[in-house]
Design an enzyme around this catalytic site. Sequence first.
Site, mmCIF file in Angstrom:
data_model
loop_
_atom_site.group_PDB
_atom_site.id
_atom_site.type_symbol
_atom_site.label_atom_id
_atom_site.label_comp_id
_atom_site.label_asym_id
_atom_site.label_seq_id
_atom_site.Cartn_x
_atom_site.Cartn_y
_atom_site.Cartn_z
ATOM 1 N N SER A 299 28.688 43.964 -10.979
ATOM 2 C CA SER A 299 28.919 43.396 -12.313
ATOM 3 C C SER A 299 28.511 44.242 -13.511
ATOM 4 O O SER A 299 28.895 43.921 -14.627
ATOM 5 C CB SER A 299 28.243 42.038 -12.425
ATOM 6 O OG SER A 299 29.088 41.070 -11.875
ATOM 7 N N LYS B 268 23.602 40.033 -22.099
ATOM 8 C CA LYS B 268 24.467 39.161 -21.294
ATOM 9 C C LYS B 268 23.909 37.746 -21.316
ATOM 10 O O LYS B 268 22.686 37.557 -21.245
ATOM 11 C CB LYS B 268 24.528 39.710 -19.864
ATOM 12 C CG LYS B 268 25.500 38.988 -18.943
ATOM 13 C CD LYS B 268 25.539 39.671 -17.578
ATOM 14 C CE LYS B 268 26.500 38.999 -16.624
ATOM 15 N NZ LYS B 268 26.546 39.687 -15.305
ATOM 16 N N SER C 217 31.079 40.850 -13.690
ATOM 17 C CA SER C 217 30.946 39.741 -14.610
ATOM 18 C C SER C 217 30.352 40.126 -15.967
ATOM 19 O O SER C 217 30.418 39.324 -16.889
ATOM 20 C CB SER C 217 30.089 38.653 -13.970
ATOM 21 O OG SER C 217 28.779 39.139 -13.747
HETATM 22 N N1 GLN Z 1 32.333 40.319 -8.425
HETATM 23 C C1 GLN Z 1 31.246 40.041 -7.532
HETATM 24 C C2 GLN Z 1 31.163 38.557 -7.310
HETATM 25 O O1 GLN Z 1 31.993 37.868 -7.784
HETATM 26 C C3 GLN Z 1 29.963 40.566 -8.093
HETATM 27 C C4 GLN Z 1 29.506 39.826 -9.281
HETATM 28 C C5 GLN Z 1 28.196 40.321 -9.795
HETATM 29 O O2 GLN Z 1 27.814 41.471 -9.565
HETATM 30 N N2 GLN Z 1 27.485 39.457 -10.481
HETATM 31 O O3 GLN Z 1 30.291 38.065 -6.681
#
Ligand code: GLN
Length: 485
Positions: free
Chosen positions: A177, A78, A153
């Site tokens: 994410s 990532k 994400s």
């Molecule tokens: N979707 C969640 C957020 O927008 C979690 C994102 C993540 O785990 N990095 O914060």
Amino acid sequence: MDLCQLTIHQAAELLRRREVSSVELTRAVLDRIEKVDSRVRAFVTITEDMALEQAKEADRRISDGTAALLTGIPAAIKDNMCTRGIRTTCSSRMLENFVPPYDATVVERLHAAGMVMVGKTNMDEFAMGSSNEHSAFFPTYNPWDLSRVPGGSSGGSAVSVATDATIYAIGSDTGGSIRQPAGFCSVVGLKPTYGRVSRYGLVAFASSLDQIGPLTKDVTDCALVMNVIAGHDSRDSTSLPYPVPDYTESLVPDLKGVRLGVPKEYFVEGMQPEVAQAIRSATVVLEELGATVDWDVSLPHTRYGLAAYYIIAPSEASANLARYDGVKYGFSVKEAENMWDAMEKTKGNGFGPEVKRRIMLGTYALSAGYYDAYYLKALRVRTLIRREFEEALKTVDALVTPTSPTVPFKIGEKLDDPIQMYLSDVCTLPINIAGVPGISVPAGFADGLPIGMQIIGRPLGEEVLLRVAYAYEQATDWHKRKPPL
Ligand code: GLN
């Protein structure tokens, strides 16, 4: 079988027996990227030359007997983990041209194990999002239906695994994410216990919640990657100083004596009926494997999880992102009246709308007069949620829930409605708040779209999660289905 379709354990076996070389395997994966990536857009950077160099080196290690299990196996990282000499963008204009001078600990460990890095994967900008639509560059598309989101994400990492454009990938998880995109793409994704994997070199979003973990084609691969990346790191003061077990020892095909609980609060209002049904069917399989399933487990504070997360995470983000002032590194606007003007223009142009929204939310929650009302209160709720998990996990060994309340949604569907977007993480956020581990495994399909099952454990209970996930996987074949690409 096409080489790119291999799992880690299958590829490792072929490499060990010298039936294929790492260069051949790497070429197969790079060809696959070439073939599918223009359609799914999982990668921000493809490191073809470097990958082939590393593959040659891996072949040398294999022939001189110094190879480790992961040696010579292609991986995707990532793009929020620092890779020495390779652009690390966080899918943000702010870091579009940032080339780190060092490797994140996880990357360093994987390199020591002989990783062949094929590229850096697309994500929501600074990991803020659940759909990959917040990437500043381009969205990533769900290979099961290109008009839908892959989740986020770590959407690029999940898609690269689902499309065989890598053998495995690494993601990060602050509120879901890793698990949510794993569920949306029908791959395995584990968020380890907070502190189990070093965060050194992971670009910080919300430091008390962020955790790195694997995205893989099956549970065995997940255990194999954990064996390499888990463990103490003196460069991360929150990393846990406990020994790392051999996670493959948890991979036994039955669940005799395992006590599971299904918390009712995770069958939330508005949940898609097919999702709830898939998880109910999965519990029947788990019972057949020898587990007991308790349907009376309750985690009532779950309903405050979302609210607490959207105070805590933005608060930490607002502090963490203050460093992008255009002075030390990253995007920088030089044409300005004075220093303040330069900073304003740098942040104004370097960050996308979702990141700005988080910074504003966090700055507000931390400001004088509101700190007690919001931030402090959210921390108290956090303690309640953590204790509740502790209590529930005294009577059962692990909890089973859906990973997400719905199957993957349409691109654009929730983009103008942040609250709807935030709701797609209701089942995954509390796990980060509690700091416990959670894994998502493929558990079915509704109209050809994947459904994930989440298994949650005690702190450092990854072994139980892997055991439950593995037994379930052996008894089903959801993980064997490939997207129609
Ligand atoms: N979707 C969640 C957020 O927008 C979690 C994102 C993540 O785990 N990095 O914060």
